[in-house]
Structures are given as structure tokens and as C-alpha cells.
Design an enzyme around this catalytic site. Structure first.
Site, short mmCIF file in Angstrom:
data_model
loop_
_atom_site.label_atom_id
_atom_site.label_comp_id
_atom_site.label_asym_id
_atom_site.label_seq_id
_atom_site.Cartn_x
_atom_site.Cartn_y
_atom_site.Cartn_z
N ASP A 1 -7.03 1.57 -4.54
CA ASP A 1 -6.28 1.49 -3.29
C ASP A 1 -7.24 1.42 -2.10
O ASP A 1 -7.08 0.60 -1.20
CB ASP A 1 -5.36 2.70 -3.19
CG ASP A 1 -4.40 2.60 -2.01
OD1 ASP A 1 -3.69 1.59 -1.92
OD2 ASP A 1 -4.35 3.55 -1.21
N ASP B 1 -7.85 -1.78 0.45
CA ASP B 1 -7.66 -1.62 1.90
C ASP B 1 -8.88 -2.08 2.68
O ASP B 1 -8.78 -2.85 3.63
CB ASP B 1 -7.37 -0.15 2.24
CG ASP B 1 -5.99 0.30 1.80
OD1 ASP B 1 -5.15 -0.58 1.53
OD2 ASP B 1 -5.77 1.51 1.70
N THR C 1 -3.83 8.76 -10.09
CA THR C 1 -5.12 8.78 -10.80
C THR C 1 -6.27 8.55 -9.82
O THR C 1 -6.07 7.98 -8.74
CB THR C 1 -5.18 7.69 -11.88
OG1 THR C 1 -5.01 6.40 -11.27
CG2 THR C 1 -4.10 7.90 -12.93
N ASP D 1 0.83 -1.20 0.00
CA ASP D 1 0.00 0.00 0.00
C ASP D 1 0.87 1.25 0.00
O ASP D 1 0.51 2.27 -0.60
CB ASP D 1 -0.92 -0.02 1.22
CG ASP D 1 -1.88 1.15 1.24
OD1 ASP D 1 -2.17 1.70 0.15
OD2 ASP D 1 -2.36 1.53 2.32
N ARG E 1 3.85 8.78 -7.31
CA ARG E 1 4.55 10.06 -7.31
C ARG E 1 5.79 10.02 -8.20
O ARG E 1 6.08 10.97 -8.92
CB ARG E 1 4.92 10.46 -5.88
CG ARG E 1 3.71 10.83 -5.02
CD ARG E 1 4.13 11.33 -3.66
NE ARG E 1 4.71 10.27 -2.84
CZ ARG E 1 4.00 9.44 -2.06
NH1 ARG E 1 2.68 9.56 -2.02
NH2 ARG E 1 4.59 8.53 -1.33
N ASP F 1 2.84 1.53 -3.68
CA ASP F 1 2.12 2.08 -4.84
C ASP F 1 2.01 3.60 -4.77
O ASP F 1 1.98 4.28 -5.80
CB ASP F 1 0.75 1.42 -5.02
CG ASP F 1 -0.19 1.67 -3.84
OD1 ASP F 1 0.14 2.46 -2.96
OD2 ASP F 1 -1.27 1.05 -3.83
N GLY F 2 1.97 4.14 -3.56
CA GLY F 2 1.95 5.59 -3.41
C GLY F 2 3.24 6.23 -3.89
O GLY F 2 3.23 7.25 -4.59
#
EC number: 2.7.8.11
Length: 224
Positions: free
Chosen positions: A71, A75, A64, A50, A58, A53-54
Site C-alpha cells: 500500500d 501510494d 498484513t 486505497d 479489516r 483495501d483498508g
């Protein structure tokens, strides 16, 4: 060498990571009641990705709305799957696990939906002081990690005490330490719903006033 940009959102790097998270979560669900080693590793890896992917979003300029929704749903569904299992393992505390699921899903859904309705660029952008504080990167990461760690420890304790520290189970120690933060995160989720409710009601009031103004006759004009 620069990577050529494209607009196929479905194969953006962070979204590919999101798909991998879903696969890992499904494997964890399949083995959750029988093999805590496979399930535990798959679940924890899915949760840790998690954060990855953030960073990818960036780094590759690939943030998007689809990715944010993917996401969020991963979660919510991942945690729900674990809580369902915990309710099965600990039937005495089923109500609390059910309540945790209801708060987590309902409050986050309302908050995300309201963010779309009011036209925010991200659900993490909000004028409320508590929301701004909560969505600071370090605080958000810490709260999510300790919340997941609490539930994972409860899950593992059903199968094993794990390593012992001065005769006490490490998993039990971690569960006691992270439990208060899990409760705090649930309370913050309720705050999500409160803030979203206020914002959504404001939209309703504004739209009602606009409709009322459109239906009123223009001042000074004779109504036949």
C-alpha cells in the site's frame, strides 16, 4: 456462508486490490502526457481504492505487513509518477515538485523502516501526539484526498479549465482551496522524519550501551 481462511498472503483480498491499483497506476502513467481522460480516471480510481483495501483488510481479517508495504509503495510511486509529469508540464516550478517527491519518499521510507526496527505492529501506531492525531482515520483520509486532489487539479489544468463556476475554472478553484493542505501534508511528512529520527537514534543509543556493558569486565572479577 463463511469464507474459509487461508494463509496465502499474496492472494488476500486487500492485496488483490493492491495489485489492481498498480495496474491502474501503470495505465495512468502510460497515458499521462497524451490522454488526460484515461489517465485521470485510472489515477483517481487507483487512489480511491486505497481506502477500499483498508476496509477489505479489516472485513476479512487480512491485515498484513506485506499489504501495508504494498500500500505504501503504491501510494509513493503513484504520487511520484504524477509529480514527475507535473514537473514536465510546469518546468518553472520543477524544483518544488522535486522537493515534494524527495520529502514524500524519504520521510515516509524512514518512518516505515523505523516502525519495523522498533517492533511496532503498524506504522500508524506512535506515541507522538501529532502522529496519533494525523493517523486518525477521518483526518488521514481527508489529508490524503485533498493532497491528491491538488495535484490532480494541476494536472487537469494543463489540458482543460474544466467546468466554469461564475466564469472561474472549477479545477483552478479546487487547486487554490487544496493547495494549503498539500503544503501542510508535506510539513507533516517532515514531522514523520523527525519523529522517526528520534526513535531510530534511541535504538542506536540503547544498542551502543548494551555493547558497552557486554565489553566491560564483571565487577569484582580479576582481569588477567
Amino acid at each position: 456462508m463463511a469464507i474459509a481462511e487461508h494463509d496465502n498472503v499474496f492472494i488476500f483480498v486487500p492485496n488483490l486490490i493492491g495489485y489492481a491499483r498498480i495496474v491502474l497506476a501503470l495505465i495512468a502513467f502510460w497515458f499521462m502526457s497524451t490522454n488526460y481522460v484515461i489517465s485521470g480516471w485510472c489515477y483517481v480510481t487507483s487512489a480511491l481504492l486505497d481506502a477500499v483495501d483498508g476496509h477489505a483488510a479489516r472485513a476479512f481479517n487480512q491485515s498484513t505487513r506485506f499489504g501495508a508495504m504494498l500500500d505504501q509503495l503504491t501510494d509513493r510511486c503513484g504520487t511520484t509518477g504524477l509529480l514527475v509529469t507535473l514537473a514536465y508540464f510546469y518546468p518553472r516550478y520543477m524544483f518544488w515538485f522535486q522537493l515534494s517527491i524527495a520529502i514524500d519518499v524519504a520521510c515516509h521510507w524512514l518512518f516505515m523502516q523505523t516502525s519495523v526496527v522498533v517492533g511496532r505492529s503498524s506504522h500508524k501506531v506512535n506515541d507522538n501526539f501529532i502522529m496519533r492525531l494525523y493517523y486518525q482515520k477521518d483526518i488521514l483520509t481527508f489529508m490524503c484526498c485533498v493532497n491528491e486532489l491538488f495535484y490532480v487539479c494541476l494536472y487537469l489544468l494543463h489540458f482543460t479549465y474544466g467546468p466554469l463556476i461564475f466564469g472561474a475554472s472549477l479545477f483552478k478553484i479546487l487547486a487554490f482551496l487544496t493547495g494549503p493542505f498539500a503544503v501542510l501534508k508535506a510539513l507533516i511528512s517532515v514531522m514523520h522524519a523527525y519523529v522517526a529520527g528520534i526513535d531510530l537514534a534511541a535504538v542506536d543509543v540503547r544498542e551502543r550501551q548494551e555493547r558497552r556493558q557486554k565489553s566491560e569486565p564483571v565487577s569484582g572479577k580479576k582481569v588477567e
